[in-house]
Design a protein around this motif. Structure first.
Motif, short mmCIF file in Angstrom:
data_model
loop_
_atom_site.label_atom_id
_atom_site.label_comp_id
_atom_site.label_asym_id
_atom_site.label_seq_id
_atom_site.Cartn_x
_atom_site.Cartn_y
_atom_site.Cartn_z
N GLU A 313 0.80 -1.23 0.00
CA GLU A 313 0.00 0.00 0.00
C GLU A 313 0.84 1.28 0.00
O GLU A 313 0.31 2.36 -0.29
CB GLU A 313 -0.92 -0.01 1.21
N ARG A 338 -4.10 -5.47 -4.53
CA ARG A 338 -5.26 -5.35 -3.62
C ARG A 338 -5.05 -6.29 -2.44
O ARG A 338 -5.75 -7.30 -2.29
CB ARG A 338 -6.53 -5.66 -4.39
N ALA A 342 -10.00 -6.04 -1.73
CA ALA A 342 -11.06 -5.20 -2.28
C ALA A 342 -11.33 -5.56 -3.73
O ALA A 342 -10.42 -5.73 -4.53
CB ALA A 342 -10.68 -3.73 -2.17
N LEU A 344 -11.90 -4.23 -6.56
CA LEU A 344 -11.80 -3.05 -7.40
C LEU A 344 -11.73 -3.44 -8.87
O LEU A 344 -11.11 -4.43 -9.23
CB LEU A 344 -10.54 -2.26 -7.03
N TYR A 352 -12.28 3.69 -9.94
CA TYR A 352 -11.54 3.56 -8.69
C TYR A 352 -10.90 4.88 -8.21
O TYR A 352 -10.04 4.85 -7.33
CB TYR A 352 -10.45 2.49 -8.82
N CYS A 372 -18.01 3.77 4.46
CA CYS A 372 -16.71 4.30 4.85
C CYS A 372 -16.88 5.34 5.93
O CYS A 372 -17.96 5.91 6.11
CB CYS A 372 -15.95 4.86 3.66
N ARG A 446 -13.36 2.03 0.36
CA ARG A 446 -12.66 0.82 -0.12
C ARG A 446 -12.99 -0.39 0.74
O ARG A 446 -13.08 -1.52 0.26
CB ARG A 446 -11.15 1.10 -0.12
N THR A 450 -14.35 -5.12 0.36
CA THR A 450 -13.60 -6.27 0.84
C THR A 450 -14.51 -7.43 1.25
O THR A 450 -14.03 -8.48 1.63
CB THR A 450 -12.72 -5.87 2.05
N MET A 480 -14.32 7.03 -5.19
CA MET A 480 -13.78 5.95 -4.38
C MET A 480 -12.75 6.55 -3.42
O MET A 480 -11.85 7.28 -3.85
CB MET A 480 -13.11 4.90 -5.27
N HIS A 482 -9.70 5.73 -1.10
CA HIS A 482 -8.69 4.74 -0.76
C HIS A 482 -8.06 5.07 0.59
O HIS A 482 -8.35 6.11 1.20
CB HIS A 482 -7.63 4.69 -1.85
N GLN A 487 -1.89 3.09 -3.45
CA GLN A 487 -2.93 2.19 -3.95
C GLN A 487 -3.45 2.57 -5.33
O GLN A 487 -3.74 1.70 -6.15
CB GLN A 487 -4.07 2.10 -2.93
N THR A 562 -5.99 9.72 -4.02
CA THR A 562 -7.26 9.05 -4.26
C THR A 562 -8.05 9.65 -5.42
O THR A 562 -8.84 8.97 -6.07
CB THR A 562 -8.12 9.05 -2.98
#
Length: 681
Positions: A313, A338, A342, A344, A352, A372, A446, A450, A480, A482, A487, A562
């Motif tokens: 990451e 990932r 996740a 994605l 993303y 989130c 994100r 998962t 999205m 992150h 990432q 992001t």
């Protein structure tokens, strides 16, 4: 517009702006303590006095609106005497302990006392003393120095969204504090240090460490969350001593999250600073030649389709593109980034990224948050949302765990899949709010992807955006969020396996981990593991060869935040011991493996980055709309009823650097442990 004359200079400014702003537009510097561009006007320090024609006395320019034809004088005898009087009053009770104050050398009070004050004081009486307040493990208080400017009070309420600071008593007895003594419950507390114009609030970890003129300052990017906060790394003698935010109105304004600011002490602990090779089941120190030799000997007999690579990451774009090229040269496309599982979809960039842009939050007139918690996943972005909600009354709908304190008012819509399906079907009550907005936006966490039905959650969230006026020709409301700075670049580089492939699968015989903290139990038994990174944790302990890499402050590197903004970090200190920059390690390994990669310089690697994805051809972010409404792969109707549960865990120790930081360990003890105990009850 109003025409204002400042010291004989005529300027045209918007009606309603303050006299202080008009003076700045004319190029005149106005001293101030309580006024701050990003906070509400308090008007209580009176240092910004100016003279206005026909006014009987000086006026506080920060709180006085301009009028057409107004004539302002910023350096008349009346103004000079007024400012000197104000400064003399401020210094009456100030302790003047500059030799031991950590604010020395970058203190507004020092600078303005020299520029606008007298060279003597008439005050002979005893000074008052104020008890220091406890505000947590990050902010040190010496409240005798406080001049009651209330910047900290306004920041806590208006930006951090945590109204825990205030004033008690009146007059000379006024004190700033938390009412009930306790640690501030905000992930943005370090910004109080920046905005305090005196030494009342300083950095506890930085106390008595150095003076600002001793430091070497390097511009860089914070990668400990995905905001892409612009930072300045201050170093001395090859050691990072503090990290401060830089102003960038499009990204972080001038704020910074506490984890990125204070976890730098983890950069010098638990470091991998030499190669290691496993011999007879035990890791032993080795030379670079021995480490590369062990890799070459093992890789030689392994078919390409049985080799995999996983990017972590915090990996930089240069290292990832070089590792990708090496794997392809070896005949493998078993790539993965990932590590959290996740689901994605990397087939299109807007599936993303944070397409609205961070600054675009201020244009939104409705917001839906799904799965989130922006407060812990990106405190700076959360502060921007808080600002928008407070300033514009924007309705916010939240789908996730009930009872979360996001620091702004929101409408809790439900816990998980049932609510998301209703929103995707257009049958939920909040759909009317979204459809009635001109620029609605959605933020998908994100963590929500998962789950086992992650692909369906992504498809359903896109369907919500498509059906509720979020995807327009000049506005892209699907976003999205992150967690970390490495990432998005990995997805931009296609660091994902082809359909049906996997970087970690039973048939994998060799695995290259680029700073990836993979669960050792997930690695096939008997697989040869190369771990390349800067901190050693469980994945490094499982490795057969360890190659010491560089942390984000120790290399020139490219990062993508992001929203898809490409930014460059600069080398502030050199890596410790025998550690090297990551792309150089992989480039050297390619030669030993007989697959020499065709670049020998950072510029050549960056040329390769732009060839793989044109987004790397320049820095920055361009706002865009959505021309293609086709959604990501996944069945939106397959979303299960399961509730969304945040899986990010402890904010203060979310990555290898912060987990090695004693400061973050103390924060976890103060904040995370009580919160976990409360949740368990």
């Amino acid at each position: 517009m109003a025409k204002v004359t400042v010291d004989g200079i005529e300027v045209e400014v918007p009606s309603g702006v303050s006299v202080l702003q008009a003076c700045e537009a004319a190029g005149r510097e106005i001293p101030r303590f309580c006024y701050h561009e990003r906070l509400s006007v308090a008007g209580n320090c009176r240092m910004c006095l100016v003279e206005v024609e026909k006014a009987p006395k000086p006026i506080a320019s920060c709180a006085y609106p301009v009028a057409d034809g107004m004539k302002v004088f910023t350096d008349s005898p009346m103004v000079r005497n007024g400012r000197r009087g104000v400064m003399e009053f401020l210094l009456i009770n100030h302790p003047l302990d500059c030799p031991i104050c950590d604010q020395g050398g970058e203190c507004d009070l020092q600078d303005q006392a020299v520029s606008y004050g007298l060279d003597h004081s008439r005050y002979k009486e005893e000074k008052r003393a104020v008890k220091d307040k406890y505000m947590g493990p990050l902010v040190k208080t010496i409240m005798t120095r406080c001049i009651q400017c209330t910047r900290c009070v306004r920041f806590a309420t208006e930006v951090a969204g945590v109204p825990e600071l205030g004033a008690t008593n009146r007059g000379e007895n006024m004190e700033i504090g938390t009412y009930v003594e306790k640690a501030l419950t905000t992930e943005l507390s370090g910004n109080l240090i920046d905005i305090c114009p005196v030494g009342a609030l300083t950095s506890r970890p930085y106390a008595f460490v150095s003076r600002p003129w001793e430091l070497r300052k390097t511009d860089s990017i914070d990668v400990l969350d995905a905001t892409g906060t612009n930072i300045r790394v201050d170093t001395r003698s090859g050691e990072v001593l503090r990290i401060l935010p830089r102003t960038n109105d499009d990204v972080n304004e001038e704020w910074m999250a506490d984890r990125g600011r204070f976890s730098f002490d983890g950069l010098k602990r638990r470091r991998l600073d030499r190669p290691w090779v496993k011999v007879d089941g035990k890791l032993k120190p080795a030379t670079w030649a021995e480490a590369f030799g062990a890799i070459a000997a093992k890789f030689k007999g392994i078919p390409g389709e049985r080799i995999g690579a996983v990017a972590g990451e915090l990996a930089d774009a240069e290292a990832m593109v070089v590792l990708r090229d090496l794997l392809e040269a070896l005949g493998s496309r078993n790539l993965e980034c990932r590590t959290d599982g996740a689901a994605l979809d990397a087939s299109r960039r807007d599936f993303y990224t944070f397409n609205t842009g961070i600054a675009g939050i201020e244009e939104a007139d409705a917001l839906l948050i799904i799965g989130c918690n922006p407060r812990t996943e990106s405190p700076v972005i959360n502060a921007r949302i808080c600002k928008r909600v407070a300033g514009g009354g924007v309705p916010v709908g939240f789908v996730g765990p009930r009872g979360l304190d996001l620091t702004y008012r929101h409408d809790w819509l439900g816990e998980g899949g049932v609510t998301l399906r209703a929103l995707a079907d257009g049958t939920h009550r909040f759909n009317e709010v979204l459809r009635g907005a001109e620029r609605p936006m959605l933020i998908l966490g994100r963590d929500a992807l998962t789950r086992a039905d992650g692909a369906a959650v992504l498809a359903a969230a896109w369907q919500v955006a498509a059906q509720n006026n979020m995807l327009q020709a000049d506005w892209h409301g699907f976003n999205m969020l992150h967690h970390f700075g490495g990432q998005v670049a990995a997805l931009d580089l296609g660091f994902v396996p082809p359909a049906g492939g996997a970087a970690i699968a039973p048939q994998i015989q060799a695995l290259w981990l680029l700073g990836a903290e993979v669960d050792p139990a997930a690695i096939p038994a008997g697989a040869f593991v190369v771990y390349q990174g800067h901190h050693g944790e469980a994945a490094a302990a499982r490795a057969d060869v360890i190659l010491p890499g560089a942390a984000y402050t120790e290399k020139d590197a490219t990062w993508v935040n992001t929203e898809g903004r490409v930014q460059r970090g600069r080398l502030a200190v050199y890596p410790p011991g025998e550690a090297r920059e990551d792309w150089k390690i992989i480039r050297a390994a390619s030669e030993v493996l007989g697959k020499r990669l065709p670049y020998d310089s950072l510029d050549a690697v960056r040329t390769r980055l732009a060839a793989v994805n044109p987004a790397f051809g320049g820095e920055g972010f361009a706002p865009h709309g959505c021309a293609d409404l086709a959604g990501p792969a996944g069945d939106a109707t397959a979303v299960t009823d399961a509730a969304f549960a945040p899986v990010a865990g402890n904010y203060w120790q979310a990555d290898v650097i912060s987990r090695a930081s004693p400061t973050m360990a103390e924060c976890a003890k103060v904040y995370a442990a009580p919160a976990a105990a409360l949740a368990a009850e």
